[in-house]
Structures are given as structure tokens and as C-alpha cells.
Design an enzyme around this catalytic site. Structure first.
Site, PDB file in Angstrom:
ATOM      1  CE  LYS A  42      -3.805  -2.377   2.267  1.00 52.70           C
ATOM      2  NZ  LYS A  42      -4.386  -2.816   3.534  1.00 52.70           N
ATOM      3  CD  GLN A  69      -3.268  -4.395   6.805  1.00 51.85           C
ATOM      4  OE1 GLN A  69      -3.228  -3.458   6.013  1.00 51.85           O
ATOM      5  NE2 GLN A  69      -3.912  -5.517   6.524  1.00 51.85           N
ATOM      6  CG  ASP A  91      -9.702   0.043   5.098  1.00 51.91           C
ATOM      7  OD1 ASP A  91      -9.498  -0.257   3.901  1.00 51.91           O
ATOM      8  OD2 ASP A  91      -9.025  -0.389   6.046  1.00 51.91           O
TER       9      ASP A  91
END
Ligand code: NAP
Length: 298
Positions: A57, A101, A124
Site C-alpha cells: 500500500k 491494518q 477503508d
């Protein structure tokens, strides 16, 4: 369904490349106006799979010209410490997107952490505010990256969704449920059946489907005999299987038994190279959107 040679590939890598190129162009324009879109990824602990996701990422952010930061916190980080980190990022105007994460180490309540992220920075799309906006069809939230990537693939390959029977295998908050919400939105108009581990006869459902999205995390779950000829099959699953011939000792395969399903499907995503690259492309796209919205708010 559209006419297509049997088993044609839906190339997520190629489409993701196009999207990332487009995002990079927009980032360049924003930078000229003095705004550098910024994504901060918070990694707690040293799970190797999570570390690998995070570094891909960060690399993608850099390639798009964004300001990508990875905050690596030790596994011993306490709940209050993580919460104060999120609060600091919420208040930092250089940070447009925050991604924590998952999974977080034991002892940390991930639901509390996710709820603490400013919904305007929740690239997200996991905050309940964004989940709710997706469900009621409000377009000013963020759509979770993986199902958003699947929708882009369906659009790119001109898959007719209106009136199509879709089966989503999996009901998780990050893939199955948002995927379902997207497929039933007016404008997309699929009729969706959601299957899960308690579904009595999975094959009976998948055999009726024009579109199947497999997101169960079970290697080779969907086989050719479970698929209607001409169906479109999207494989979200990523499963590690031992493979001593590979330098790493394993390889990644999807939830779809690729060879048997390819024989009957009209379109199919490979693993790797299907949904995975799209997820990262949509993360960049969401971060760009967050940066643009922050400009609009000032
Ligand atoms: P998850 O939270 O473990 O959810 C899996 C879902 O599949 C659950 O709803 C489960 O049912 C259902 N399921 C499990 N076994 C099943 C079976 N035999 N038949 C029908 N349904 C079954 O997983 P997730 O986070 O949604 O991820 C799913 C897969 O996608 C994983 O392989 C993951 O690595 C992959 N993934 C890939 C990307 C990408 O970018 N490519 C992104 C996210 C996830 P219950 O609810 O009844 O337990």
C-alpha cells in the site's frame, strides 16, 4: 448476460494500472494547487502477512505521488496508546486517509478503534457511518475497497447486472455485506443471494447465478459443476497452499477452482491478478477522494 468467449479473463492488474494512472494524474493536479493527498497506514505488531500488505500500500501511494506514511507500532501497544494515535491523525490536516491494518493484536478492541477514525478519513469504509451511507445509497461516504474494486471490474467488462441473479459467498463486514449492498443499489439492480457457512446447499444457489462473487477464504470452494454455463465469476479469496516448488514454499490461490470453473464461466478473475490489485487501486482512489473533499470543506 453478455456474449463472451468461454472463460475470458477479467484482468484486474491491467484495470488497476489504468485506475492508478488516472489517480496519479489527479494527484499531480491537486499538488499544483498545493494539496498533497496523504494516507497513513497504522500497523500494530509484526504479523508478516499484514506487513506485506502494508508495504504494498505504501509503495502504491508513492507511485501515485501521494504522501504515504506507515506508522509501525509494537505489538505491546495498549488500547489507549492506539486510540491517542488515531485521535492525533484525525486532527492532522496532512492526513486525508487513515487505514488501520487488521487484524490487530489480541487485547485491542478493533471495533472501538475503527469507530474512532474520523469518517471523513475512513478510506477503508469500515466506520459505521460509512457502512450506513453505503446501505442507504448516500454517495458522500467511502465504499470498502475490495467490493468497490469488484464493481469496477464488472463495469469495465460490461457485465449486465440489472435483473441478474448474483450470489455472494461470504457475509463479512469487509467484503460480503458491502458487496451485497453495492449489487442491490438502484442502478446496479442485481437480485442478490448471500451464502455463508450455514447455507444448506451452496451449489443449489450458485447454479442459479449469473454472477458469483466468492469471498469465503476457502481454497477451491467453487467448482465447475456448481456454476451455470456463461456465468461471470469473481474470486475475492486469497488462500495460501503449500507448494515446495516455490521459493517461498507456498502459493496463493482463490476460492474458485480456476481450471474447472473457467470451462463453464464466460468471465473469470484470476488469483493473483484479479481482485487483489483492484483493492489497492480503490484505496488510492478513496484517498484522492478524501483529499478533494477536505479541500471542498475549507
Ligand atoms: P471472513 O471474515 O473470514 O469471512 C468469510 C465468509 O465466508 C464468512 O461469512 C463465512 O461464513 C463464509 N464461509 C466460510 N466458509 C464457507 C463455506 N464453506 N461456504 C459458504 N460460506 C463460507 O473473510 P473475509 O475477510 O470476508 O475474506 C474472504 C476472503 O477474501 C479471504 O480469503 C480473504 O483473504 C480474501 N480477501 C481478499 C481481498 C483482496 O484484496 N483480494 C480483500 C479482502 C479479503 P460465516 O459468516 O457463517 O462464518
Amino acid at each position: 448476460m453478455r456474449a463472451e468467449a468461454a472463460g475470458a479473463l477479467m484482468d484486474g492488474r491491467a484495470l488497476a494500472g489504468k485506475i492508478r494512472g488516472r489517480v496519479a494524474g489527479e494527484v499531480f493536479k491537486l499538488k499544483e494547487a498545493g494539496i498533497v493527498p496523504g494516507l497513513t497506514v497504522v500497523l500494530v505488531g509484526d504479523d508478516p502477512a499484514s506487513a506485506a500488505y502494508v508495504s504494498s500500500k505504501a509503495k502504491a501511494c508513492e507511485e501515485a505521488g501521494m504522501h504515504g506514511v506507515t506508522l509501525r507500532l509494537p505489538a505491546s501497544t495498549s488500547q489507549p496508546e492506539l486510540e491517542s494515535t488515531i485521535e492525533r491523525l484525525n486532527g492532522d490536516p496532512r492526513v486525508h486517509g487513515i487505514l488501520v491494518q487488521m487484524p490487530l493484536p489480541k487485547g485491542i478492541d478493533s471495533e472501538v478503534v475503527l469507530r474512532l477514525i474520523d469518517p471523513a478519513k475512513d478510506v477503508d469504509g469500515f466506520h459505521p457511518v460509512n457502512v450506513g451511507k453505503l446501505l442507504i445509497g448516500e454517495r458522500d461516504g467511502f465504499v470498502p475497497c475490495t467490493p468497490a474494486g469488484v464493481m469496477e471490474l464488472l463495469r469495465e467488462y460490461r457485465v449486465r447486472t440489472s435483473g441478474a441473479n448474483a450470489v455472494v459467498i461470504g457475509r463479512s463486514n469487509i467484503v460480503g455485506k458491502p458487496m451485497t449492498a453495492l449489487l442491490i443499489q438502484p442502478g446496479t439492480d442485481a437480485t442478490v443471494t448471500v451464502c455463508h457457512s450455514r447455507t444448506a446447499d451452496l451449489a443449489a444457489h450458485t447454479r442459479e447465478a449469473d454472477i458469483i462473487v466468492a469471498a469465503a477464504g476457502r481454497a477451491g470452494l467453487l467448482t465447475g459443476d456448481m456454476v451455470k454455463p456463461g456465468a461471470v465469476v469473481v474470486d475475492v479469496g486469497v488462500n495460501r497452499v503449500d507448494d515446495p516448488t516455490r521459493p517461498r514454499g507456498y502459493r496463493l490461490i482463490g476460492d474458485v477452482d480456476f481450471e474447472s470453473v473457467r470451462d463453464v464461466a464466460s468471465l473469470i478473475t484470476p488469483v493473483p491478478g484479479g481482485v487483489g490489485p483492484m483493492t489497492i487501486a480503490m484505496l488510492l482512489s478513496n484517498t484522492l477522494l478524501a483529499a478533494r473533499r477536505s479541500v471542498d470543506r475549507t
